[in-house]
Scaffold this motif. Sequence first.
Motif, PDB file in Angstrom:
ATOM      1  N   ARG A   1       0.875  -1.182   0.000  1.00  0.00           N
ATOM      2  CA  ARG A   1       0.000   0.000   0.000  1.00  0.00           C
ATOM      3  C   ARG A   1       0.908   1.226   0.000  1.00  0.00           C
ATOM      4  O   ARG A   1       1.698   1.419   0.921  1.00  0.00           O
ATOM      5  N   LEU A   2       0.804   2.028  -1.066  1.00  0.00           N
ATOM      6  CA  LEU A   2       1.709   3.163  -1.250  1.00  0.00           C
ATOM      7  C   LEU A   2       0.959   4.488  -1.227  1.00  0.00           C
ATOM      8  O   LEU A   2      -0.189   4.562  -1.674  1.00  0.00           O
ATOM      9  N   THR A   3       1.611   5.520  -0.700  1.00  0.00           N
ATOM     10  CA  THR A   3       1.057   6.873  -0.708  1.00  0.00           C
ATOM     11  C   THR A   3       2.140   7.840  -1.154  1.00  0.00           C
ATOM     12  O   THR A   3       3.323   7.599  -0.951  1.00  0.00           O
ATOM     13  N   GLY A   4       1.703   8.938  -1.779  1.00  0.00           N
ATOM     14  CA  GLY A   4       2.650   9.977  -2.169  1.00  0.00           C
ATOM     15  C   GLY A   4       2.850  10.072  -3.658  1.00  0.00           C
ATOM     16  O   GLY A   4       1.908   9.956  -4.434  1.00  0.00           O
ATOM     17  N   LEU A   5       4.107  10.254  -4.049  1.00  0.00           N
ATOM     18  CA  LEU A   5       4.466  10.522  -5.440  1.00  0.00           C
ATOM     19  C   LEU A   5       5.338   9.413  -6.016  1.00  0.00           C
ATOM     20  O   LEU A   5       6.308   9.005  -5.399  1.00  0.00           O
ATOM     21  N   MET A   6       4.972   8.940  -7.207  1.00  0.00           N
ATOM     22  CA  MET A   6       5.817   7.989  -7.947  1.00  0.00           C
ATOM     23  C   MET A   6       6.436   8.770  -9.090  1.00  0.00           C
ATOM     24  O   MET A   6       5.854   8.887 -10.167  1.00  0.00           O
ATOM     25  N   ASP A   7       7.612   9.307  -8.825  1.00  0.00           N
ATOM     26  CA  ASP A   7       8.252  10.186  -9.802  1.00  0.00           C
ATOM     27  C   ASP A   7       9.730   9.830  -9.948  1.00  0.00           C
ATOM     28  O   ASP A   7      10.190   8.827  -9.402  1.00  0.00           O
ATOM     29  N   ALA A   8      10.449  10.646 -10.688  1.00  0.00           N
ATOM     30  CA  ALA A   8      11.870  10.385 -10.938  1.00  0.00           C
ATOM     31  C   ALA A   8      12.664  10.302  -9.634  1.00  0.00           C
ATOM     32  O   ALA A   8      13.613   9.528  -9.529  1.00  0.00           O
ATOM     33  N   PHE A   9      12.258  11.046  -8.624  1.00  0.00           N
ATOM     34  CA  PHE A   9      12.966  11.039  -7.350  1.00  0.00           C
ATOM     35  C   PHE A   9      12.800   9.710  -6.609  1.00  0.00           C
ATOM     36  O   PHE A   9      13.740   9.193  -6.029  1.00  0.00           O
ATOM     37  N   SER A  10      11.607   9.139  -6.634  1.00  0.00           N
ATOM     38  CA  SER A  10      11.331   7.919  -5.856  1.00  0.00           C
ATOM     39  C   SER A  10      11.461   6.626  -6.665  1.00  0.00           C
ATOM     40  O   SER A  10      11.525   5.543  -6.096  1.00  0.00           O
ATOM     41  N   GLU A  11      11.516   6.730  -7.973  1.00  0.00           N
ATOM     42  CA  GLU A  11      11.467   5.555  -8.856  1.00  0.00           C
ATOM     43  C   GLU A  11      12.534   4.513  -8.552  1.00  0.00           C
ATOM     44  O   GLU A  11      12.239   3.324  -8.432  1.00  0.00           O
ATOM     45  N   GLY A  12      13.778   4.913  -8.414  1.00  0.00           N
ATOM     46  CA  GLY A  12      14.863   3.956  -8.218  1.00  0.00           C
ATOM     47  C   GLY A  12      14.714   3.162  -6.937  1.00  0.00           C
ATOM     48  O   GLY A  12      14.814   1.923  -6.928  1.00  0.00           O
ATOM     49  N   THR A  13      14.440   3.850  -5.841  1.00  0.00           N
ATOM     50  CA  THR A  13      14.260   3.181  -4.551  1.00  0.00           C
ATOM     51  C   THR A  13      13.035   2.269  -4.589  1.00  0.00           C
ATOM     52  O   THR A  13      13.082   1.125  -4.135  1.00  0.00           O
ATOM     53  N   PHE A  14      11.934   2.778  -5.140  1.00  0.00           N
ATOM     54  CA  PHE A  14      10.701   1.990  -5.251  1.00  0.00           C
ATOM     55  C   PHE A  14      10.959   0.689  -6.013  1.00  0.00           C
ATOM     56  O   PHE A  14      10.599  -0.395  -5.576  1.00  0.00           O
ATOM     57  N   ARG A  15      11.603   0.803  -7.163  1.00  0.00           N
ATOM     58  CA  ARG A  15      11.860  -0.373  -8.011  1.00  0.00           C
ATOM     59  C   ARG A  15      12.743  -1.390  -7.291  1.00  0.00           C
ATOM     60  O   ARG A  15      12.488  -2.589  -7.319  1.00  0.00           O
ATOM     61  N   LYS A  16      13.791  -0.917  -6.622  1.00  0.00           N
ATOM     62  CA  LYS A  16      14.704  -1.832  -5.907  1.00  0.00           C
ATOM     63  C   LYS A  16      14.008  -2.531  -4.742  1.00  0.00           C
ATOM     64  O   LYS A  16      14.163  -3.738  -4.563  1.00  0.00           O
ATOM     65  N   VAL A  17      13.265  -1.780  -3.947  1.00  0.00           N
ATOM     66  CA  VAL A  17      12.613  -2.356  -2.767  1.00  0.00           C
ATOM     67  C   VAL A  17      11.567  -3.389  -3.181  1.00  0.00           C
ATOM     68  O   VAL A  17      11.577  -4.528  -2.703  1.00  0.00           O
ATOM     69  N   VAL A  18      10.674  -3.024  -4.077  1.00  0.00           N
ATOM     70  CA  VAL A  18       9.624  -3.971  -4.491  1.00  0.00           C
ATOM     71  C   VAL A  18      10.245  -5.129  -5.265  1.00  0.00           C
ATOM     72  O   VAL A  18       9.849  -6.284  -5.079  1.00  0.00           O
ATOM     73  N   GLY A  19      11.238  -4.860  -6.086  1.00  0.00           N
ATOM     74  CA  GLY A  19      11.922  -5.917  -6.833  1.00  0.00           C
ATOM     75  C   GLY A  19      12.534  -6.961  -5.919  1.00  0.00           C
ATOM     76  O   GLY A  19      12.461  -8.168  -6.174  1.00  0.00           O
ATOM     77  N   LYS A  20      13.126  -6.515  -4.816  1.00  0.00           N
ATOM     78  CA  LYS A  20      13.717  -7.432  -3.838  1.00  0.00           C
ATOM     79  C   LYS A  20      12.634  -8.348  -3.244  1.00  0.00           C
ATOM     80  O   LYS A  20      12.852  -9.549  -3.086  1.00  0.00           O
ATOM     81  N   TYR A  21      11.474  -7.788  -2.953  1.00  0.00           N
ATOM     82  CA  TYR A  21      10.394  -8.595  -2.385  1.00  0.00           C
ATOM     83  C   TYR A  21       9.761  -9.538  -3.404  1.00  0.00           C
ATOM     84  O   TYR A  21       9.273 -10.603  -3.041  1.00  0.00           O
ATOM     85  N   ILE A  22       9.779  -9.170  -4.678  1.00  0.00           N
ATOM     86  CA  ILE A  22       9.291 -10.090  -5.713  1.00  0.00           C
ATOM     87  C   ILE A  22      10.171 -11.336  -5.718  1.00  0.00           C
ATOM     88  O   ILE A  22       9.675 -12.459  -5.802  1.00  0.00           O
ATOM     89  N   GLU A  23      11.486 -11.141  -5.590  1.00  0.00           N
ATOM     90  CA  GLU A  23      12.411 -12.281  -5.554  1.00  0.00           C
ATOM     91  C   GLU A  23      12.178 -13.159  -4.335  1.00  0.00           C
ATOM     92  O   GLU A  23      12.255 -14.376  -4.411  1.00  0.00           O
ATOM     93  N   LYS A  24      11.894 -12.538  -3.175  1.00  0.00           N
ATOM     94  CA  LYS A  24      11.671 -13.285  -1.939  1.00  0.00           C
ATOM     95  C   LYS A  24      10.388 -14.108  -1.985  1.00  0.00           C
ATOM     96  O   LYS A  24      10.332 -15.196  -1.433  1.00  0.00           O
ATOM     97  N   GLY A  25       9.337 -13.554  -2.580  1.00  0.00           N
ATOM     98  CA  GLY A  25       8.043 -14.217  -2.632  1.00  0.00           C
ATOM     99  C   GLY A  25       7.168 -13.810  -1.465  1.00  0.00           C
ATOM    100  O   GLY A  25       7.636 -13.160  -0.543  1.00  0.00           O
TER     101      GLY A  25
END
Length: 122
Positions: free
Chosen positions: A25-49
């Motif tokens: 559940r996300l709130t706020g802005l999905m923009d150039a500033f947050s994109e890299g961190t967002f992608r890495k964090v969620v990507g890590k959890y996709i790998e974990k399952g």
Amino acid sequence: MPEQLNLTVSLRGTRDVKDNYQLFRLTGLMDAFSEGTFRKVVGKYIEKGPKHIILDLSQIDFVDSSGLGALVQLVKKAQNSEGTLQIVSNPRVTQTVKLVRLEKFLSLQPSVEEAIEKINKA
């Protein structure tokens, strides 16, 4: 109890793990500033399952092209892990996604309940 995610000042969220899916559940802005961190964090959890992901973006205020790019990359990552990624949208997010004709690819859902139902049918 949902786990707090350390994203950015402009993007916050929680992660909740259920039997066969993860709910972000996300709130706020999905923009150039947050994109890299967002992608890495969620990507890590996709790998974990678990391999099925629901991104609840119903409280997101703004998505730019960087945010859309991150969503496309995460859908591909989930598919490569033999999972799915459902996006719970709001009118603002839906309008942005439709402008670039990605609404089918990004599997937009009107509610978390409908996203869960779609996962259970998969």
